[in-house]
Design a protein around this motif. Structure first.
Motif, mmCIF file in Angstrom:
data_model
loop_
_atom_site.group_PDB
_atom_site.id
_atom_site.type_symbol
_atom_site.label_atom_id
_atom_site.label_comp_id
_atom_site.label_asym_id
_atom_site.label_seq_id
_atom_site.Cartn_x
_atom_site.Cartn_y
_atom_site.Cartn_z
ATOM 1 N N PRO A 161 19.424 36.228 43.873
ATOM 2 C CA PRO A 161 18.500 36.905 42.948
ATOM 3 C C PRO A 161 17.153 37.280 43.560
ATOM 4 O O PRO A 161 16.443 38.128 43.008
ATOM 5 C CB PRO A 161 18.331 35.879 41.811
ATOM 6 C CG PRO A 161 19.575 35.058 41.858
ATOM 7 C CD PRO A 161 19.913 34.953 43.311
ATOM 8 N N ALA A 162 16.778 36.649 44.670
ATOM 9 C CA ALA A 162 15.503 36.979 45.308
ATOM 10 C C ALA A 162 15.559 38.316 46.045
ATOM 11 O O ALA A 162 14.514 38.839 46.465
ATOM 12 C CB ALA A 162 15.095 35.872 46.282
ATOM 13 N N LEU A 163 16.752 38.870 46.210
ATOM 14 C CA LEU A 163 16.924 40.143 46.900
ATOM 15 C C LEU A 163 17.050 41.268 45.877
ATOM 16 O O LEU A 163 17.893 41.210 44.969
ATOM 17 C CB LEU A 163 18.170 40.105 47.792
ATOM 18 C CG LEU A 163 18.178 39.008 48.864
ATOM 19 C CD1 LEU A 163 19.524 38.980 49.578
ATOM 20 C CD2 LEU A 163 17.049 39.230 49.861
ATOM 21 N N THR A 164 16.248 42.285 46.041
ATOM 22 C CA THR A 164 16.271 43.407 45.102
ATOM 23 C C THR A 164 17.634 44.076 45.059
ATOM 24 O O THR A 164 18.121 44.467 43.996
ATOM 25 C CB THR A 164 15.199 44.444 45.507
ATOM 26 O OG1 THR A 164 13.936 43.786 45.623
ATOM 27 C CG2 THR A 164 15.107 45.556 44.473
ATOM 28 N N HIS A 165 18.246 44.210 46.250
ATOM 29 C CA HIS A 165 19.552 44.873 46.342
ATOM 30 C C HIS A 165 20.530 43.948 47.060
ATOM 31 O O HIS A 165 21.074 44.291 48.099
ATOM 32 C CB HIS A 165 19.428 46.199 47.083
ATOM 33 C CG HIS A 165 18.423 47.142 46.493
ATOM 34 N ND1 HIS A 165 18.616 47.761 45.284
ATOM 35 C CD2 HIS A 165 17.211 47.560 46.949
ATOM 36 C CE1 HIS A 165 17.564 48.525 45.011
ATOM 37 N NE2 HIS A 165 16.703 48.418 46.002
ATOM 38 N N GLY A 166 20.751 42.767 46.523
ATOM 39 C CA GLY A 166 21.655 41.806 47.138
ATOM 40 C C GLY A 166 22.975 41.708 46.391
ATOM 41 O O GLY A 166 22.998 41.707 45.147
ATOM 42 N N ARG A 167 24.077 41.626 47.123
ATOM 43 C CA ARG A 167 25.404 41.457 46.526
ATOM 44 C C ARG A 167 26.177 40.425 47.335
ATOM 45 O O ARG A 167 25.970 40.280 48.536
ATOM 46 C CB ARG A 167 26.200 42.767 46.531
ATOM 47 C CG ARG A 167 25.678 43.844 45.604
ATOM 48 C CD ARG A 167 26.673 45.005 45.561
ATOM 49 N NE ARG A 167 26.817 45.643 46.854
ATOM 50 C CZ ARG A 167 27.945 46.169 47.315
ATOM 51 N NH1 ARG A 167 29.059 46.074 46.607
ATOM 52 N NH2 ARG A 167 27.985 46.750 48.505
ATOM 53 N N SER A 168 27.112 39.764 46.666
ATOM 54 C CA SER A 168 27.951 38.767 47.329
ATOM 55 C C SER A 168 29.404 39.061 47.006
ATOM 56 O O SER A 168 29.745 39.455 45.881
ATOM 57 C CB SER A 168 27.578 37.362 46.838
ATOM 58 O OG SER A 168 28.513 36.402 47.285
ATOM 59 N N TYR A 169 30.277 38.869 48.003
ATOM 60 C CA TYR A 169 31.719 39.067 47.805
ATOM 61 C C TYR A 169 32.443 38.026 48.645
ATOM 62 O O TYR A 169 32.250 37.952 49.862
ATOM 63 C CB TYR A 169 32.131 40.480 48.231
ATOM 64 C CG TYR A 169 33.521 40.888 47.779
ATOM 65 C CD1 TYR A 169 33.710 41.515 46.552
ATOM 66 C CD2 TYR A 169 34.635 40.645 48.576
ATOM 67 C CE1 TYR A 169 34.971 41.900 46.135
ATOM 68 C CE2 TYR A 169 35.902 41.016 48.163
ATOM 69 C CZ TYR A 169 36.066 41.652 46.940
ATOM 70 O OH TYR A 169 37.316 42.023 46.526
ATOM 71 N N VAL A 170 33.273 37.213 47.982
ATOM 72 C CA VAL A 170 33.940 36.088 48.638
ATOM 73 C C VAL A 170 35.443 36.203 48.457
ATOM 74 O O VAL A 170 35.928 36.454 47.333
ATOM 75 C CB VAL A 170 33.440 34.745 48.064
ATOM 76 C CG1 VAL A 170 34.203 33.578 48.672
ATOM 77 C CG2 VAL A 170 31.937 34.590 48.303
ATOM 78 N N CYS A 171 36.181 36.014 49.554
ATOM 79 C CA CYS A 171 37.644 35.992 49.509
ATOM 80 C C CYS A 171 38.151 34.573 49.768
ATOM 81 O O CYS A 171 37.677 33.909 50.697
ATOM 82 C CB CYS A 171 38.239 36.924 50.566
ATOM 83 S SG CYS A 171 38.091 38.671 50.183
ATOM 84 N N TYR A 172 39.108 34.117 48.952
ATOM 85 C CA TYR A 172 39.816 32.861 49.205
ATOM 86 C C TYR A 172 41.227 33.193 49.671
ATOM 87 O O TYR A 172 41.952 33.943 49.001
ATOM 88 C CB TYR A 172 39.893 32.014 47.940
ATOM 89 C CG TYR A 172 38.640 31.265 47.555
ATOM 90 C CD1 TYR A 172 37.483 31.321 48.345
ATOM 91 C CD2 TYR A 172 38.602 30.485 46.401
ATOM 92 C CE1 TYR A 172 36.346 30.640 47.989
ATOM 93 C CE2 TYR A 172 37.465 29.796 46.033
ATOM 94 C CZ TYR A 172 36.330 29.877 46.825
ATOM 95 O OH TYR A 172 35.194 29.190 46.462
ATOM 96 N N SER A 173 41.615 32.631 50.811
ATOM 97 C CA SER A 173 42.964 32.909 51.311
ATOM 98 C C SER A 173 44.029 32.137 50.548
ATOM 99 O O SER A 173 45.142 32.627 50.340
ATOM 100 C CB SER A 173 43.039 32.579 52.808
ATOM 101 O OG SER A 173 42.734 31.218 53.038
ATOM 102 N N ARG A 174 43.691 30.903 50.092
ATOM 103 C CA ARG A 174 44.649 30.084 49.339
ATOM 104 C C ARG A 174 43.904 29.348 48.226
ATOM 105 O O ARG A 174 43.663 28.143 48.319
ATOM 106 C CB ARG A 174 45.347 29.089 50.266
ATOM 107 C CG ARG A 174 46.376 29.725 51.202
ATOM 108 C CD ARG A 174 47.063 28.675 52.057
ATOM 109 N NE ARG A 174 46.176 28.189 53.107
ATOM 110 C CZ ARG A 174 46.454 27.143 53.896
ATOM 111 N NH1 ARG A 174 47.558 26.450 53.716
ATOM 112 N NH2 ARG A 174 45.604 26.771 54.838
ATOM 113 N N PRO A 175 43.516 30.058 47.176
ATOM 114 C CA PRO A 175 42.729 29.408 46.121
ATOM 115 C C PRO A 175 43.503 28.279 45.451
ATOM 116 O O PRO A 175 44.727 28.340 45.298
ATOM 117 C CB PRO A 175 42.445 30.551 45.142
ATOM 118 C CG PRO A 175 43.468 31.593 45.447
ATOM 119 C CD PRO A 175 43.772 31.470 46.897
ATOM 120 N N GLY A 176 42.777 27.240 45.069
ATOM 121 C CA GLY A 176 43.385 26.120 44.376
ATOM 122 C C GLY A 176 43.647 26.444 42.914
ATOM 123 O O GLY A 176 43.133 27.446 42.375
ATOM 124 N N SER A 177 44.411 25.596 42.273
ATOM 125 C CA SER A 177 44.793 25.852 40.874
ATOM 126 C C SER A 177 43.582 25.886 39.951
ATOM 127 O O SER A 177 43.592 26.569 38.921
ATOM 128 C CB SER A 177 45.791 24.787 40.402
ATOM 129 O OG SER A 177 45.228 23.489 40.541
#
Length: 511
Positions: free
Chosen positions: A322-338
């Motif tokens: 939130p401190a970044l005016t134009h910040g984004r996050s994108y996360v990939c899980y290869s084997r997500p848990g249940s």
């Protein structure tokens, strides 16, 4: 003869662009290993032409001078200005006014001039490779462990500060420190490099360590280090550093270096922080710096993990964005848990790829900072290349050292670093910190630390092998060396030239 002079040979026309750059091969041809240094120091290294007009050239053709440069600097003057210990500012400015000077030499003189204007210490900024561009004083200082955090199932963070409250050397976002560990009393020390993973501070350092199943250092830190214990820690070092419109001042204010906004053409370029696993540590420090500066750049945090259990710093990243005016996050899980929730814990199942880059809108104009496992980085570099991101905008951190550069040597097998077969238990101990290898110095076997590194298959960069080109300049983490032959221009304090140095006591080298 001056840079910019023009000559006709046969029906072709040429322009003098730079002195000849000598390498080790001229020493082989002349059966004299010192020949690169002798040629360069003589002031008669030869020179290079650029072709202004194509034509036929043959033996016996007359060489006719057909034009002169307006700004007159001889080949010998230009050569001495770069390779000798003397780099007068007025001569550097004069050289930069020579229009015909080649881009490589021009950038070297610009680096020397900027170094002088910044009041940098000794060393040749025009020759030092990127890996040696931020020298740090050698040696270790004891720091007290003040906080231990379990970031994930296999990542441990240690926060350390000076026992006497003295300020610590300032780190730049993305740098690392070397730890000297003593797992067994009287046994050999272990040296390991760990990226600083927290906010920039002169009050404390934070490192984050992945606990590998057979990792001696990580296991020791997890099982034996407790609050209040002291660890031997080097000054921050490394060249994987955030380059942005913010200049990170080394003047502490309230214990934290203050970012100062500067005019920079790169300020508006999008920024991608791309990591997998423990590779998040150096780019997390960059994210902290950007958040502290309230950066207005478009910042994209891309991270790959196995699942939530193996996803360190997830909550920390969410707090910083939130401190970044134009910040984004994108996360990939290869084997997500249940129990892992898409849209809350992660954004997509699978691996980061070119298709993901297209989906999230990675710009081909972006500056990319990349760190993670070797295979991951190779795949990401390939995906970024197909996207059209220029190679010079892809910055890579290799935890096990830099890529080798051995000009003219092809077909050599790549082996993991190892102790040499004839290693004895006498003589100074030479430790290659990033390669995790230590071997004893034998003056009757090796003429330089470079030769020992080659015997250990430690990746090294070199070209002249006689202390001329500084391609091999590396960080000296601790210890001392002597030179034979003496280099034409000494490296910066805190660095050494691997190709012509010999240890006079135990040394730790940033390779």
């Amino acid at each position: 003869m001056c840079i910019g002079d023009r000559y006709q040979i046969g029906s072709a026309v040429f322009e003098v662009t730079q002195p000849r750059v000598t390498c080790y091969r001229v020493g082989i041809r002349m059966n004299e290993p010192r020949m690169p240094a002798l040629l360069t120091s003589s002031g008669r290294p030869g020179f290079y032409f650029r072709v202004l007009q194509e034509g036929e050239v043959g033996a016996g053709d007359e060489i006719v001078k057909v034009g002169e440069a307006k700004a007159r600097m001889t080949v010998a003057e230009i050569n001495a200005l770069l390779y000798s210990p003397n780099h007068p500012r007025d001569q550097l400015e004069r050289a930069l006014r020579v229009e015909a000077l080649s881009p490589g030499w021009r950038s070297s003189f610009e680096a020397l001039l900027q170094s002088q204007m910044a009041g940098a210490g000794r060393g040749n900024a025009g020759l030092a490779p990127a890996a040696a561009a931020h020298p740090a004083p050698p040696g270790f200082r004891p720091l007290k462990v003040t906080l231990i955090d379990h970031e994930s199932a296999d990542v441990l963070s240690l926060t350390m500060q000076s026992p006497d409250g003295q300020p610590l050397p300032t780190a730049l976002p993305g740098q690392y420190v070397v730890l000297r560990l003593q797992p067994t009393a009287g046994g050999p020390p272990l040296f390991r490099s760990y990226s600083l993973s927290g906010a920039l501070s002169t009050e404390h350092y934070r490192i984050s360590v992945k606990i590998e199943p057979n990792g001696a250092a990580g296991t020791y830190l997890r099982d034996h280090v407790r609050l209040g214990d002291a660890l031997d820690v080097s000054s921050p070092r490394g060249s994987f550093i955030l380059q942005s419109g913010d200049r990170w001042e080394k003047i502490p204010e309230r214990g934290r270096p203050q970012p100062v906004r500067t005019a920079n053409a790169d300020t508006e370029r999008p920024l991608v922080l791309l990591s997998a696993g423990i590779g998040a540590t150096p780019v997390l420090a960059m994210l902290h710096a950007l958040a502290a500066a309230h950066s207005t750049r478009h910042v994209l945090w891309l991270h790959a993990a196995r699942d939530r259990q193996h996803h360190p710093f997830a909550a920390e990243v969410r707090r910083l964005m939130p401190a970044l005016t134009h910040g984004r996050s994108y996360v990939c899980y290869s084997r997500p848990g249940s129990g892992d929730k898409m849209g809350e814990d992660f954004d997509a199942t699978g691996h980061l790829s070119r298709s993901v880059f297209d989906e999230v809108g990675v710009s081909r104009e972006a500056d990319v900072y990349l760190c993670g496992p070797t295979r991951f980085m190779a795949d990401m570099k390939e995906a970024l290349a197909t996207l059209g991101v220029a190679s010079e905008r892809i910055h890579v951190e290799l935890f096990n050292g830099s890529e080798s550069m051995t000009p003219g040597v092809v077909g050599a097998a790549t082996r993991a670093p190892h102790r040499p077969n004839d290693d004895a238990n006498t003589g100074p101990l030479v430790t290659f910190a990033r390669g995790g290898i230590a071997a004893h110095w034998n003056a009757s076997t090796y003429k330089s630390i470079l030769e020992l590194a080659e015997a250990c298959d430690v990746p090294v960069r070199w070209s002249c092998r006689t202390g001329v080109c500084h391609t091999c300049e590396s960080g000296l983490v601790s210890g001392a060396v002597v030179y034979e032959p003496e280099p034409l221009d000494k490296p910066a304090d805190g660095n050494l030239l691997v190709c012509c140095s010999q240890p006079i006591r135990d040394v730790v080298i940033d390779l």
